[in-house]
Design an enzyme around this catalytic site. Structure first.
Site: not given
Ligand SMILES: Cc1cc2nc3c(=O)[nH]c(=O)nc-3n(C[C@H](O)[C@H](O)[C@H](O)COP(=O)(O)O)c2cc1C
Length: 143
Positions: A7-9, A68, A98
């Site tokens: 998930p990415m807000e 979520q 987050c």
């Molecule tokens: C721009 C952005 C928005 C994110 N929004 C959420 C979110 O809404 N909910 C969530 O659980 N994680 C969120 N994350 C975390 C990502 O889902 C992910 O867990 C995190 O980037 C680590 O993953 P990686 O190790 O593959 O980079 C966000 C990350 C980024 C970069």
């Protein structure tokens, strides 16, 4: 091996979920976080966060989408989780990850990890409020 789309807000909204699951290879998606304070969101808020609720909690290409929730109060989280399920969510994802300062200042996301008791309380309360699904129901439609 299953692949879950993180998930990415502000990035992974329903359009992005639709686009990426159309390409294929993703087994499951999660919505952007829906912030829960002390109240039960109206249905319109859930539909905005997760339009896929209107199509069996799946993208047009059949991939399940979980809703979520983000917040620090167990009871409101449980009530909102119940509403998500009532609207057809196949699952609920709780955000304890987050790291954003604004979110953490408002008692949500990773700040909750400072207290195992609070995480336990939230998980237990939400768990008891929603049914235990043991598998996904079959796809309603085929493409
Ligand atoms: C721009 C952005 C928005 C994110 N929004 C959420 C979110 O809404 N909910 C969530 O659980 N994680 C969120 N994350 C975390 C990502 O889902 C992910 O867990 C995190 O980037 C680590 O993953 P990686 O190790 O593959 O980079 C966000 C990350 C980024 C970069």
């Amino acid at each position: 091996m299953k692949l879950f789309l993180a998930p990415m807000e502000g990035v992974v909204d329903w359009v992005m979920r639709d686009t990426l699951t159309r390409i294929g290879g993703i087994d499951q998606c999660v919505t952007e976080f829906l912030r829960v304070t002390d109240r039960l969101h109206p249905e319109s808020v859930f539909y905005k966060n997760c339009p896929e609720l209107k199509t069996g909690s799946r993208t047009r290409w059949g991939t399940p989408v979980f809703v979520q929730l983000l917040g620090g109060q167990a009871e409101p989280l449980a009530l909102n989780a119940q509403r998500a399920v009532k609207l057809g969510a196949l699952g609920v994802d709780l955000n304890f990850g987050c790291p954003a300062k604004t979110v953490n200042r408002h008692d949500g996301g990773a700040s909750l990890l400072k207290s195992c008791d609070r995480v336990f309380d939230i998980v237990k309360t939400v768990r008891q409020a929603v049914p235990a699904l043991w598998c996904f129901p079959p796809r309603a439609t085929s493409h």
